[in-house]
Design an enzyme around this catalytic site. Sequence first.
Site, PDB file in Angstrom:
ATOM      1  N   ASP A  60       0.876  -1.179   0.000  1.00  0.00           N
ATOM      2  CA  ASP A  60       0.000   0.000   0.000  1.00  0.00           C
ATOM      3  C   ASP A  60       0.909   1.223   0.000  1.00  0.00           C
ATOM      4  O   ASP A  60       1.613   1.478   0.979  1.00  0.00           O
ATOM      5  CB  ASP A  60      -0.880  -0.049   1.258  1.00  0.00           C
ATOM      6  CG  ASP A  60      -1.719   1.212   1.462  1.00  0.00           C
ATOM      7  OD1 ASP A  60      -1.604   2.157   0.649  1.00  0.00           O
ATOM      8  OD2 ASP A  60      -2.477   1.252   2.445  1.00  0.00           O
ATOM      9  N   VAL A  61       0.885   1.989  -1.090  1.00  0.00           N
ATOM     10  CA  VAL A  61       1.822   3.122  -1.231  1.00  0.00           C
ATOM     11  C   VAL A  61       1.671   4.151  -0.111  1.00  0.00           C
ATOM     12  O   VAL A  61       2.622   4.865   0.208  1.00  0.00           O
ATOM     13  CB  VAL A  61       1.671   3.835  -2.601  1.00  0.00           C
ATOM     14  CG1 VAL A  61       2.067   2.914  -3.746  1.00  0.00           C
ATOM     15  CG2 VAL A  61       0.285   4.417  -2.802  1.00  0.00           C
ATOM     16  N   TYR A 154      -9.426  15.235  -4.687  1.00  0.00           N
ATOM     17  CA  TYR A 154      -8.567  14.747  -5.774  1.00  0.00           C
ATOM     18  C   TYR A 154      -7.790  15.906  -6.408  1.00  0.00           C
ATOM     19  O   TYR A 154      -6.595  15.788  -6.701  1.00  0.00           O
ATOM     20  CB  TYR A 154      -9.450  14.056  -6.817  1.00  0.00           C
ATOM     21  CG  TYR A 154      -8.718  13.251  -7.860  1.00  0.00           C
ATOM     22  CD1 TYR A 154      -8.027  12.094  -7.527  1.00  0.00           C
ATOM     23  CD2 TYR A 154      -8.753  13.622  -9.209  1.00  0.00           C
ATOM     24  CE1 TYR A 154      -7.377  11.337  -8.496  1.00  0.00           C
ATOM     25  CE2 TYR A 154      -8.111  12.875 -10.181  1.00  0.00           C
ATOM     26  CZ  TYR A 154      -7.428  11.732  -9.816  1.00  0.00           C
ATOM     27  OH  TYR A 154      -6.782  10.976 -10.783  1.00  0.00           O
TER      28      TYR A 154
END
Length: 243
Positions: A60-61, A154
């Site tokens: 998981d980055v 985002y």
Amino acid sequence: MKYAIVTGGSRGIGRAICIKLAQDSNYKILINYQSNEAAALETLEEVKKAGGSGEIIKFDVSDDNEVIRVLTEWQSNNKEAIVEVIVNNAGITRDGLFMWMPKKDWNDVINISLDGFFNVTNFFIQKMLKNRYGRIINMVSVSGVKGTPGQTNYSAAKGALVGATKALAQEVAKRNITVNAVAPGFIRTDMTGKLNEEELIKFVPANRFGEAEEVADLVSFLVSGKAGYITGEVININGGVYS
């Protein structure tokens, strides 16, 4: 052995980039994924069909401890491996109007795009500087350039990544490391599958959605030796969608 790592490489634009780099370069492709192992293995098969080689790597980055643990283990098992290319592609959307946005939707989107960039790039950057060569590509978005309503989280994540790209590019340019951002508009992938393409095309001067392969072509060029004098740039690939 020289490697290119692509985060979020199992599907969509990430998969297209893995396949294109396999076709166009001699890099071994390190395909990062978080949960969908079947999709990552499909990407690996496509990489092999394209004449390349690679492997899948799960982490998981956004989890710094996990990134360090998994990549340290990988590096110690592959002592000869040199990662010359990083494509920070992992990202998610959690769209909704800001006034009703749960904090978790804000955090998840920011952490995967922004912490993901930090965790993976920071792990490899010192070796790149020592080797005096590298290519770092950050996948951003038209949302990070002009802002998109319903995507404040985002847009914030990708806009921050634009700033990070420009700053890091200046820090590492003397060592022959380039850092660029690629900002796609509407690209036909799983992520945009739920969107009303017919409606949205009205806002695209080119009158169509882009293809993941078109984005991959641009990334492949930026990774190549031909793009050594391009750094700190945000390259839009959006069919003419500008504010």
